[in-house]
Design a protein around this motif. Structure first.
Motif, PDB file in Angstrom:
ATOM      1  N   GLY A  28       1.655  14.153  44.459  1.00  0.00           N
ATOM      2  CA  GLY A  28       2.690  13.505  45.242  1.00  0.00           C
ATOM      3  C   GLY A  28       4.058  13.597  44.599  1.00  0.00           C
ATOM      4  O   GLY A  28       4.341  14.506  43.808  1.00  0.00           O
ATOM      5  N   LEU A  29       4.918  12.630  44.901  1.00  0.00           N
ATOM      6  CA  LEU A  29       6.311  12.688  44.466  1.00  0.00           C
ATOM      7  C   LEU A  29       6.447  12.738  42.954  1.00  0.00           C
ATOM      8  O   LEU A  29       7.373  13.372  42.443  1.00  0.00           O
ATOM      9  N   SER A  94       0.134  12.537  49.499  1.00  0.00           N
ATOM     10  CA  SER A  94       1.478  12.004  49.676  1.00  0.00           C
ATOM     11  C   SER A  94       2.465  13.158  49.865  1.00  0.00           C
ATOM     12  O   SER A  94       2.336  13.927  50.820  1.00  0.00           O
ATOM     13  N   THR A  95       3.446  13.334  48.981  1.00  0.00           N
ATOM     14  CA  THR A  95       4.351  14.480  49.101  1.00  0.00           C
ATOM     15  C   THR A  95       3.571  15.786  49.119  1.00  0.00           C
ATOM     16  O   THR A  95       3.934  16.728  49.832  1.00  0.00           O
ATOM     17  N   VAL A 183      17.753  14.929  39.363  1.00  0.00           N
ATOM     18  CA  VAL A 183      16.703  15.766  39.934  1.00  0.00           C
ATOM     19  C   VAL A 183      15.699  14.911  40.696  1.00  0.00           C
ATOM     20  O   VAL A 183      15.294  15.249  41.821  1.00  0.00           O
ATOM     21  N   THR A 184      15.269  13.802  40.103  1.00  0.00           N
ATOM     22  CA  THR A 184      14.325  12.922  40.804  1.00  0.00           C
ATOM     23  C   THR A 184      14.939  12.409  42.095  1.00  0.00           C
ATOM     24  O   THR A 184      14.255  12.316  43.127  1.00  0.00           O
ATOM     25  N   ALA A 185      16.226  12.105  42.079  1.00  0.00           N
ATOM     26  CA  ALA A 185      16.908  11.672  43.300  1.00  0.00           C
ATOM     27  C   ALA A 185      16.912  12.781  44.348  1.00  0.00           C
ATOM     28  O   ALA A 185      16.691  12.528  45.548  1.00  0.00           O
ATOM     29  N   ALA A 186      17.155  14.018  43.922  1.00  0.00           N
ATOM     30  CA  ALA A 186      17.154  15.142  44.863  1.00  0.00           C
ATOM     31  C   ALA A 186      15.776  15.330  45.479  1.00  0.00           C
ATOM     32  O   ALA A 186      15.650  15.706  46.661  1.00  0.00           O
ATOM     33  N   LEU A 191      12.271  14.463  50.786  1.00  0.00           N
ATOM     34  CA  LEU A 191      11.307  13.764  51.635  1.00  0.00           C
ATOM     35  C   LEU A 191      11.970  13.260  52.904  1.00  0.00           C
ATOM     36  O   LEU A 191      11.387  13.312  53.991  1.00  0.00           O
ATOM     37  N   LEU A 192      13.180  12.749  52.767  1.00  0.00           N
ATOM     38  CA  LEU A 192      13.909  12.246  53.917  1.00  0.00           C
ATOM     39  C   LEU A 192      14.300  13.381  54.863  1.00  0.00           C
ATOM     40  O   LEU A 192      14.488  13.154  56.064  1.00  0.00           O
TER      41      LEU A 192
END
Length: 273
Positions: A28-29, A94-95, A183-186, A191-192
């Motif tokens: 997943g994420l 998940s992701t 990077v984690t934010a990107a 996902l959005l």
């Protein structure tokens, strides 16, 4: 441990173990293939496992820049090419489930059977609100709170109590594990941006969808929606919270084995190139 030098230069970590029909496990994420350790122990005797770390996570490179589900799917095709695998089964949680949807749509000739667990077809209002809140924690340089929030959403109260020290250590280590936060934010933004829901009727691969009743991260309704959109899909509902492949690995592995070995698909149909 193996590293793929992807076509754009990013080094993507993956591992192979076991023998049998090729089975790709996509996390997943968090993006770290070690998420699958407990489930893999129940699968390696029947499958040749390819366990992937996403680019931007785990032991793979973490380049600054935009991220997309499509690029992660392309990395996996390049891994199959490097390993000489023509067709494989795919399991994504998940992701990872969005990556599996993408593979089934964009590379159907490489796909045998697919398992999509704890995943979604498109963000709804609740999903957007939740993941924008998680994104805001990263943008405000709060990785420890982000990680604690992930644990609360991902595990049952019983699991949290039984693994309190382990999870506390993960919270403490979040600034390093999630770095660089940009990077984690990107990766959350990707996902959005993901929505292939209008295309899912094109998926012809036999499909198992697994959802958990107590999942607060990605509620069961998302699994029900996927099942309704993919003609060949069937849904199995399990107990537990979002990270059920980790907390209930034996049950999860049995469901995968039963589905992947059901007629008419057999391991002998998965030929190497």
């Amino acid at each position: 441990m193996v590293t793929l030098n992807a076509s754009d230069g990013c080094r993507v970590h993956y591992e192979t173990e076991g023998e049998g029909a090729p089975l790709v496990l996509i996390p997943g994420l968090g993006g770290d293939g070690r998420f699958w350790a407990a489930a893999a122990a129940h699968l390696r005797d029947r499958f040749r496992l390819i366990i992937v770390d996403h680019r931007g996570a785990g032991r793979s490179d973490r380049p600054i820049g935009p991220y997309s589900i499509g690029r992660i799917a392309r990395d996996i095709i390049e891994i199959l090419d490097a390993e000489g695998i023509g067709r494989a089964h795919f399991v994504g949680h998940s992701t990872g489930g969005t990556v599996v949807q993408t593979l089934a749509l964009d590379a159907p000739d490489r796909v045998e059977r697919i398992v999509i667990s704890g995943s979604w077809a498109a963000p709804d209002a609740r999903f957007r609100l939740l993941f924008l809140a998680r994104l805001a924690l990263l943008e405000r340089n709060q990785p420890e709170i982000y990680q604690a929030f992930t644990h609360v959403l991902g595990y049952s109260g019983e699991w949290l109590s039984a693994h309190e020290a382990e999870l506390a250590a993960a919270v403490e280590g979040a600034p390093v594990a999630l770095a660089p936060l940009e990077v984690t934010a990107a990766r959350i933004r990707m996902l959005l941006d993901f929505d292939r829901s209008a295309e899912l009727a094109r998926i012809a691969a036999p499909t198992l969808v697994i959802g958990a009743r107590e999942d607060e991260m990605v509620p069961l309704s998302h699994s029900e929606q996927i099942t309704g959109l993919i003609p060949s899909a069937r849904l199995e509902v399990v107990s537990g919270a979002h990270f059920f492949p980790r907390t209930e690995p034996a049950d999860y592995a049995v469901r995968i084995r039963d589905f992947l070995f059901a007629d008419p698909c057999t391991p002998s149909s998965l030929a190497r190139t």
